[in-house]
Design a protein around this motif. Structure first.
Motif, PDB file in Angstrom:
ATOM      1  N   SER A  61       0.910  -1.165  -0.051  1.00 45.10           N
ATOM      2  CA  SER A  61      -0.006  -0.039  -0.045  1.00 45.10           C
ATOM      3  C   SER A  61       0.845   1.241   0.044  1.00 45.10           C
ATOM      4  CB  SER A  61      -1.100  -0.146   1.115  1.00 45.10           C
ATOM      5  OG  SER A  61      -0.158  -0.193   2.353  1.00 45.10           O
ATOM      6  N   ASN A  62       2.042   0.997   0.573  1.00 40.48           N
ATOM      7  CA  ASN A  62       2.910   2.266   0.574  1.00 40.48           C
ATOM      8  C   ASN A  62       3.517   2.693  -0.645  1.00 40.48           C
ATOM      9  OD1 ASN A  62       3.834   0.733   3.580  1.00 40.48           O
ATOM     10  ND2 ASN A  62       2.394   2.491   3.652  1.00 40.48           N
ATOM     11  N   ILE A  63       4.053   1.313  -1.232  1.00 37.51           N
ATOM     12  CA  ILE A  63       4.512   1.674  -2.609  1.00 37.51           C
ATOM     13  C   ILE A  63       3.348   2.327  -3.696  1.00 37.51           C
ATOM     14  CG2 ILE A  63       5.330   0.620  -4.588  1.00 37.51           C
ATOM     15  CD1 ILE A  63       6.443  -1.487  -2.501  1.00 37.51           C
ATOM     16  N   ILE A  64       2.151   1.646  -3.516  1.00 32.20           N
ATOM     17  CA  ILE A  64       1.295   2.112  -4.433  1.00 32.20           C
ATOM     18  C   ILE A  64       0.777   3.487  -4.254  1.00 32.20           C
ATOM     19  CG2 ILE A  64      -1.279   1.840  -4.859  1.00 32.20           C
ATOM     20  CD1 ILE A  64      -0.761  -1.093  -4.277  1.00 32.20           C
ATOM     21  N   SER A  65       0.946   4.069  -3.092  1.00 27.05           N
ATOM     22  CA  SER A  65       0.413   5.442  -2.624  1.00 27.05           C
ATOM     23  C   SER A  65       1.547   6.445  -3.244  1.00 27.05           C
ATOM     24  CB  SER A  65       0.270   5.665  -1.314  1.00 27.05           C
ATOM     25  OG  SER A  65       0.129   6.910  -0.701  1.00 27.05           O
ATOM     26  N   ALA A  66       2.824   6.011  -2.875  1.00 27.99           N
ATOM     27  CA  ALA A  66       4.066   6.716  -3.675  1.00 27.99           C
ATOM     28  C   ALA A  66       4.045   6.924  -4.990  1.00 27.99           C
ATOM     29  CB  ALA A  66       5.221   6.319  -2.885  1.00 27.99           C
ATOM     30  N   VAL A  67       3.804   5.730  -5.666  1.00 30.48           N
ATOM     31  CA  VAL A  67       3.796   5.846  -7.134  1.00 30.48           C
ATOM     32  C   VAL A  67       2.883   6.580  -7.651  1.00 30.48           C
ATOM     33  CG1 VAL A  67       3.476   4.152  -9.185  1.00 30.48           C
ATOM     34  CG2 VAL A  67       5.125   3.397  -7.271  1.00 30.48           C
ATOM     35  N   GLU A  68       1.694   6.327  -7.340  1.00 30.57           N
ATOM     36  CA  GLU A  68       0.464   7.085  -7.837  1.00 30.57           C
ATOM     37  C   GLU A  68       0.521   8.657  -7.562  1.00 30.57           C
ATOM     38  OE1 GLU A  68      -1.792   6.151 -10.060  1.00 30.57           O
ATOM     39  OE2 GLU A  68      -0.782   4.378 -10.329  1.00 30.57           O
ATOM     40  N   THR A  69       0.938   9.016  -6.496  1.00 30.52           N
ATOM     41  CA  THR A  69       1.212  10.492  -6.155  1.00 30.52           C
ATOM     42  C   THR A  69       2.217  11.124  -6.892  1.00 30.52           C
ATOM     43  OG1 THR A  69       2.137   9.989  -4.183  1.00 30.52           O
ATOM     44  CG2 THR A  69       0.109  10.515  -3.942  1.00 30.52           C
ATOM     45  N   HIS A  70       3.213  10.367  -6.861  1.00 32.90           N
ATOM     46  CA  HIS A  70       4.566  10.983  -7.635  1.00 32.90           C
ATOM     47  C   HIS A  70       3.977  11.250  -9.221  1.00 32.90           C
ATOM     48  CE1 HIS A  70       8.471  12.011  -8.565  1.00 32.90           C
ATOM     49  NE2 HIS A  70       8.645  11.089  -9.566  1.00 32.90           N
ATOM     50  N   ARG A  71       3.113  10.018  -9.847  1.00 31.77           N
ATOM     51  CA  ARG A  71       3.079  10.146 -11.062  1.00 31.77           C
ATOM     52  C   ARG A  71       1.981  11.657 -11.479  1.00 31.77           C
ATOM     53  NH1 ARG A  71      -0.746   7.578 -14.575  1.00 31.77           N
ATOM     54  NH2 ARG A  71      -1.936   6.573 -13.127  1.00 31.77           N
ATOM     55  N   ARG A  72       1.108  11.838 -10.507  1.00 34.85           N
ATOM     56  CA  ARG A  72       0.385  12.962 -10.888  1.00 34.85           C
ATOM     57  C   ARG A  72       0.928  14.158 -10.180  1.00 34.85           C
ATOM     58  NH1 ARG A  72      -2.369   7.974 -10.466  1.00 34.85           N
ATOM     59  NH2 ARG A  72      -4.359   8.139 -11.680  1.00 34.85           N
ATOM     60  N   GLY A  73       2.106  14.221  -9.465  1.00 36.01           N
ATOM     61  CA  GLY A  73       2.259  15.367  -8.682  1.00 36.01           C
ATOM     62  C   GLY A  73       1.631  15.736  -7.540  1.00 36.01           C
ATOM     63  N   VAL A  74       0.796  15.056  -7.008  1.00 41.09           N
ATOM     64  CA  VAL A  74       0.329  15.241  -5.718  1.00 41.09           C
ATOM     65  C   VAL A  74       1.008  15.311  -4.606  1.00 41.09           C
ATOM     66  CG1 VAL A  74      -1.925  14.584  -4.400  1.00 41.09           C
ATOM     67  CG2 VAL A  74      -2.161  14.087  -6.791  1.00 41.09           C
ATOM     68  N   PRO A  75       0.680  16.367  -3.755  1.00 43.78           N
ATOM     69  CA  PRO A  75       1.423  16.372  -2.402  1.00 43.78           C
ATOM     70  C   PRO A  75       1.359  15.015  -1.745  1.00 43.78           C
ATOM     71  CG  PRO A  75       0.526  18.472  -2.862  1.00 43.78           C
ATOM     72  CD  PRO A  75      -0.099  17.721  -3.799  1.00 43.78           C
ATOM     73  N   HIS A  76       2.382  14.651  -0.768  1.00 45.30           N
ATOM     74  CA  HIS A  76       2.350  13.294  -0.243  1.00 45.30           C
ATOM     75  C   HIS A  76       2.732  13.476   0.930  1.00 45.30           C
ATOM     76  CE1 HIS A  76       3.915   8.988  -0.485  1.00 45.30           C
ATOM     77  NE2 HIS A  76       2.358   8.667  -0.270  1.00 45.30           N
ATOM     78  N   VAL A  77       2.067  13.022   2.037  1.00 39.46           N
ATOM     79  CA  VAL A  77       2.609  13.144   3.499  1.00 39.46           C
ATOM     80  C   VAL A  77       2.530  11.469   3.890  1.00 39.46           C
ATOM     81  CG1 VAL A  77       1.702  13.755   5.831  1.00 39.46           C
ATOM     82  CG2 VAL A  77       1.401  15.325   3.817  1.00 39.46           C
TER      83      VAL A  77
END
Length: 383
Positions: free
Chosen positions: A98-114
């Protein structure tokens, strides 16, 4: 504000993270934030701690197979990010798909990630199954944390441990919250016996063998020890064997998992809370005990030096000898002295650890990330 949060599970048997996520977003939603949780579930009827607030929705990946469930989780997060276009994504935990999925998808879209690691980089935790975590650290986990817009630590000690891993980005130090029960211990115990309580997972990290050894040395007259909580990896059997070896079967009991009002009643019925842990990023059970009006005894494996600073408990080294000394001191205090310590603890939690206070700080951090407000005091950089 619209937040999507990702967490591996909301199953109550998975420990403190589901409880934290449930409470955090219930209270954040009360401030007007819209929250969508994307998470896994072993099957559609599996138990979950789901926030019940109109501003919170939950999307589940429910395949029984781990591999298929992770694929569903990825698909679900991708769909929800495209549909909701959130202001930011808040991910919980480390090491999991779940952590990998969250990081990849936010990075791909440029969404801020906490990212909230929840103590999973604490020294004891990183040594547990260390070779796997070392491989994961260099394979993907370090880059995820380095790219995060903000890391959330629950105490200065956890923040420093994260810095020790070379993570130099902004760090928000915000404690976990604790619900404030309407009823708490306000009268000394009556009757002949007193009760010390351990309430947490029965897991090697929690230091129970040290507690049993220390208890056998002190053997406080008129005291019982309650060890409550779910068993993990059959550790309860090991602890129970130590209880029998030391001849403590008449004063030590194992009631199993305790939740809801039964949990709060158990706190109130106790005279001392004990958490002999090797490692905690926060230790929410300590805050719960204080909120219930009883003093707490824990170790330097947990970030609770404030127990001694505010005279509401004991904070000692993670050794049998230190636990022995503290237990002896706690048991020798009068009922009125322990009650006064508990009242000071209750006031401390009301001031610093209520969920309303935590939600306000977390919202301020999110607004700062989005450029809406100045940097809150809780956000620090590696100077």
């Amino acid at each position: 504000m619209n937040i999507v949060t990702t967490v591996n599970s909301l199953d109550p048997s998975d420990g403190g993270v589901p409880e934290c996520v449930q409470a955090m977003y219930m209270h954040l939603a009360k401030t007007g934030v819209d929250v969508e949780i994307v998470t896994g579930r072993t099957h559609p009827d599996a138990p979950v701690l789901e926030p019940t607030h109109p501003n919170v929705t939950t999307t589940y990946a429910t395949a029984r197979s781990h591999i298929r469930r992770h694929a569903e989780l990825w698909e679900a997060l991708s769909r929800r990010l495209d549909a909701t276009r959130p202001d930011l994504v808040h991910d919980h935990g480390l090491w999991l798909p779940s952590n990998i999925i969250s990081a990849v998808e936010t990075h791909r879209r440029g969404v801020p990630h906490v990212v909230s690691p929840h103590g999973m980089l604490e020294p004891w935790a990183i040594q547990h199954r260390g070779w796997k975590k070392k491989a994961a650290w260099y394979g993907y986990q370090r880059s995820i944390l380095e790219r995060a817009d903000v890391l959330h630590a629950t105490a200065p000690m956890e923040s420093q441990n994260l810095r020790d891993f070379g993570l130099s980005g902004p760090m928000a130090v915000i404690p976990n919250g604790v619900p404030l029960p309407d009823t708490w211990k306000q009268e000394p115990s009556s009757g002949e016996r007193r009760q010390a309580l351990f309430l947490s997972r029965i897991h090697p990290k929690k230091g129970l063998p040290n507690l049993i050894e220390a208890w056998s040395r002190v053997q406080p007259d008129g005291w019982d020890l309650i060890i409550a909580g779910p068993d993990e990896n059959d550790h309860r059997q090991e602890v129970a064997a130590l209880v029998e070896e030391h001849g403590l079967g008449d004063v030590v009991s194992f009631p199993g998992p305790v939740r809801g009002e039964d949990k709060w009643a158990l706190y109130r019925e106790s005279d001392l809370f004990v958490l002999p842990t090797h490692s905690e990023n926060f230790g929410v059970v300590v805050a719960e005990a204080l909120a219930s009006g009883i003093p707490a005894l824990t170790t330097t494996g947990a970030p609770w030096s404030i127990l001694e600073e505010e005279d509401c408990g004991w904070w000692v080294e993670t050794t049998v000898e230190a636990l022995e000394t503290a237990l002896s001191d706690a048991a020798s205090r009068s009922d009125s002295e322990r009650l006064a310590m508990g009242q000071r603890g209750r006031a401390l939690v009301e001031e610093q650890f209520s969920w309303e206070h935590v939600a306000a700080e977390l919202r301020a951090v999110c607004e700062w990330i989005l450029g809406d407000v100045p940097r809150p005091d809780c956000v620090r950089f590696d100077d």
